[in-house]
Design a protein around this motif. Structure first.
Motif, PDB file in Angstrom:
ATOM      1  N   GLY A 167       0.814  -1.218   0.000  1.00 25.57           N
ATOM      2  CA  GLY A 167       0.000   0.000   0.000  1.00 25.57           C
ATOM      3  C   GLY A 167       0.838   1.255   0.000  1.00 25.57           C
ATOM      4  O   GLY A 167       0.551   2.217  -0.728  1.00 25.57           O
ATOM      5  N   ALA A 168       1.883   1.274   0.822  1.00 24.24           N
ATOM      6  CA  ALA A 168       2.761   2.448   0.873  1.00 24.24           C
ATOM      7  C   ALA A 168       3.505   2.625  -0.445  1.00 24.24           C
ATOM      8  O   ALA A 168       3.690   3.748  -0.924  1.00 24.24           O
ATOM      9  N   LEU A 169       3.949   1.520  -1.025  1.00 22.75           N
ATOM     10  CA  LEU A 169       4.644   1.603  -2.310  1.00 22.75           C
ATOM     11  C   LEU A 169       3.735   2.199  -3.374  1.00 22.75           C
ATOM     12  O   LEU A 169       4.151   3.058  -4.163  1.00 22.75           O
ATOM     13  N   ARG A 170       2.480   1.788  -3.359  1.00 24.76           N
ATOM     14  CA  ARG A 170       1.531   2.306  -4.339  1.00 24.76           C
ATOM     15  C   ARG A 170       1.278   3.798  -4.111  1.00 24.76           C
ATOM     16  O   ARG A 170       1.257   4.589  -5.060  1.00 24.76           O
ATOM     17  N   ARG A 171       1.105   4.192  -2.854  1.00 25.42           N
ATOM     18  CA  ARG A 171       0.829   5.599  -2.561  1.00 25.42           C
ATOM     19  C   ARG A 171       2.004   6.501  -2.914  1.00 25.42           C
ATOM     20  O   ARG A 171       1.800   7.630  -3.370  1.00 25.42           O
ATOM     21  N   ARG A 172       3.213   6.031  -2.692  1.00 26.72           N
ATOM     22  CA  ARG A 172       4.389   6.887  -2.837  1.00 26.72           C
ATOM     23  C   ARG A 172       5.030   6.815  -4.222  1.00 26.72           C
ATOM     24  O   ARG A 172       5.986   7.544  -4.495  1.00 26.72           O
ATOM     25  N   THR A 173       4.517   5.941  -5.079  1.00 32.76           N
ATOM     26  CA  THR A 173       5.042   5.847  -6.437  1.00 32.76           C
ATOM     27  C   THR A 173       4.253   6.779  -7.347  1.00 32.76           C
ATOM     28  O   THR A 173       3.020   6.710  -7.380  1.00 32.76           O
ATOM     29  N   PRO A 174       4.910   7.683  -8.070  1.00 29.40           N
ATOM     30  CA  PRO A 174       4.192   8.590  -8.970  1.00 29.40           C
ATOM     31  C   PRO A 174       3.334   7.826  -9.974  1.00 29.40           C
ATOM     32  O   PRO A 174       3.673   6.693 -10.360  1.00 29.40           O
ATOM     33  N   THR A 180       5.380  -0.017 -12.862  1.00 32.78           N
ATOM     34  CA  THR A 180       6.503  -0.822 -12.392  1.00 32.78           C
ATOM     35  C   THR A 180       6.160  -1.663 -11.165  1.00 32.78           C
ATOM     36  O   THR A 180       6.942  -2.545 -10.777  1.00 32.78           O
ATOM     37  N   LEU A 181       5.024  -1.421 -10.523  1.00 35.54           N
ATOM     38  CA  LEU A 181       4.711  -2.074  -9.251  1.00 35.54           C
ATOM     39  C   LEU A 181       4.727  -3.601  -9.325  1.00 35.54           C
ATOM     40  O   LEU A 181       5.204  -4.257  -8.388  1.00 35.54           O
ATOM     41  N   PRO A 182       4.230  -4.225 -10.400  1.00 35.41           N
ATOM     42  CA  PRO A 182       4.309  -5.686 -10.457  1.00 35.41           C
ATOM     43  C   PRO A 182       5.738  -6.225 -10.405  1.00 35.41           C
ATOM     44  O   PRO A 182       5.955  -7.348  -9.942  1.00 35.41           O
ATOM     45  N   ALA A 183       6.699  -5.435 -10.850  1.00 35.83           N
ATOM     46  CA  ALA A 183       8.092  -5.888 -10.792  1.00 35.83           C
ATOM     47  C   ALA A 183       8.557  -6.023  -9.347  1.00 35.83           C
ATOM     48  O   ALA A 183       9.296  -6.957  -8.999  1.00 35.83           O
ATOM     49  N   PHE A 184       8.106  -5.119  -8.475  1.00 38.59           N
ATOM     50  CA  PHE A 184       8.506  -5.190  -7.071  1.00 38.59           C
ATOM     51  C   PHE A 184       7.762  -6.309  -6.337  1.00 38.59           C
ATOM     52  O   PHE A 184       8.312  -6.916  -5.414  1.00 38.59           O
ATOM     53  N   GLU A 185       6.547  -6.599  -6.772  1.00 39.69           N
ATOM     54  CA  GLU A 185       5.831  -7.755  -6.223  1.00 39.69           C
ATOM     55  C   GLU A 185       6.565  -9.045  -6.595  1.00 39.69           C
ATOM     56  O   GLU A 185       6.747  -9.941  -5.756  1.00 39.69           O
ATOM     57  N   ARG A 186       7.007  -9.123  -7.838  1.00 36.22           N
ATOM     58  CA  ARG A 186       7.770 -10.292  -8.282  1.00 36.22           C
ATOM     59  C   ARG A 186       9.099 -10.401  -7.534  1.00 36.22           C
ATOM     60  O   ARG A 186       9.510 -11.499  -7.126  1.00 36.22           O
ATOM     61  N   TYR A 187       9.745  -9.276  -7.323  1.00 37.04           N
ATOM     62  CA  TYR A 187      11.015  -9.239  -6.588  1.00 37.04           C
ATOM     63  C   TYR A 187      10.828  -9.764  -5.163  1.00 37.04           C
ATOM     64  O   TYR A 187      11.640 -10.561  -4.664  1.00 37.04           O
TER      65      TYR A 187
END
Length: 213
Positions: A167-174, A180-187
Motif C-alpha cells: 500500500g505504501a509503495l503504491r501511494r508513494r510511487t508517482p 513498475t509495481l508488479p516488478a517489485f511484487e515479483r522481486y
C-alpha cells in the motif's frame, strides 16, 4: 520472514548508526573495500540513506563512494525495445549489470586497483556520461543504491533493504511509474529482500522510519 522487532529512529540517527556499524565491516573475500547495498524501490529513496551514511563516514574519517544504479541504465534503444511499460524488460533488462560488474565491482575485488566508474549512462540525454574514474583508497566503502539489487549476486558485504508495504509503495510511487509495481511484487516473491537483507528499514512513513537494529 518471522516477526521483526522495529525500533523507531530518525533518518539522521539511522545514518549515524549504520555508519558506525560499517566501521567494523570486513569483506569475506579479503578485499580492502567493503561493499554495501542500499536496496529499495525509488519511492523508498535508498539513495538518500546512502548519502547520509557517506556523510557520517566522512566525519569519522573514512572515505566512501556513493554509486546509483540509475547511472547504469541501458540506452533507451535497448531498455525500451519492447515498449515503455514492459514489466519483464524493467525487471531483467533496464540496468546494465554487466557494466556494474566490470566498472564498479571488478576494481574492488582483492588485487583490484580501486578505480571505480561512478556512472556510465545519462538517461535524460541518452548519452554516455564520460565521467572520470574515481580512486577509492583501501578501507573506503562502496555504497551502491538502487532497486532490485539483491537478485544479481553482487558481492555485497552488508545489505540494507528499505521496506515499503504494498500500500505504501503504491501511494508513494508517482502515477507515471505505477506500471513498475508488479516488478517489485515479483522481486518480493522471488528474492525475498526483506528476509535476506542484513538490515531492514521500514520506510512507509517518510517522516518516521524504523529499523530492526
Amino acid at each position: 520472514m518471522g516477526p521483526v522487532r522495529w525500533e523507531a529512529i530518525t533518518w539522521d540517527r539511522l545514518g549515524d548508526r549504520l555508519a558506525e556499524r560499517l566501521l567494523d565491516l570486513k569483506p569475506a573475500d579479503g578485499s580492502p573495500w567493503p561493499r554495501v547495498a542500499f536496496d529499495g524501490a525509488p519511492a523508498a529513496r535508498p539513495g538518500d540513506l546512502a548519502e547520509r551514511v557517506a556523510k557520517t563516514l566522512r566525519v569519522l574519517g573514512r572515505p566512501s563512494l556513493v554509486v546509483g544504479t540509475a547511472g547504469f541504465l541501458r540506452p533507451a534503444s535497448v531498455r525500451l525495445q519492447y515498449g515503455h511499460q514492459d514489466i519483464d524488460a524493467y525487471y531483467d533488462g533496464w540496468y546494465d549489470t554487466g557494466a556494474l560488474w566490470r566498472e564498479v565491482f571488478g576494481p574492488l575485488e582483492p588485487g583490484g586497483d580501486g578505480r571505480v566508474l561512478p556512472d556510465l549512462w545519462d538517461p535524460v540525454t541518452d548519452r554516455a556520461t564520460r565521467s572520470p574514474y574515481t580512486a577509492l583508497p583501501p578501507g573506503g566503502f562502496l555504497l551502491l543504491h538502487g532497486p532490485l539489487l539483491l537478485r544479481h549476486w553482487f558481492p555485497f558485504d552488508l545489505s540494507v533493504h528499505l521496506l515499503l508495504t504494498p500500500g505504501a509503495l503504491r501511494r508513494r510511487t508517482p502515477e507515471a511509474e505505477q506500471w513498475t509495481l508488479p516488478a517489485f511484487e515479483r522481486y518480493a516473491d522471488e528474492t525475498d529482500p526483506a528476509g535476506t537483507a542484513d538490515v531492514l528499514v521500514r520506510a512507509d512513513d517518510p517522516r518516521h522510519p524504523a529499523w530492526n537494529g
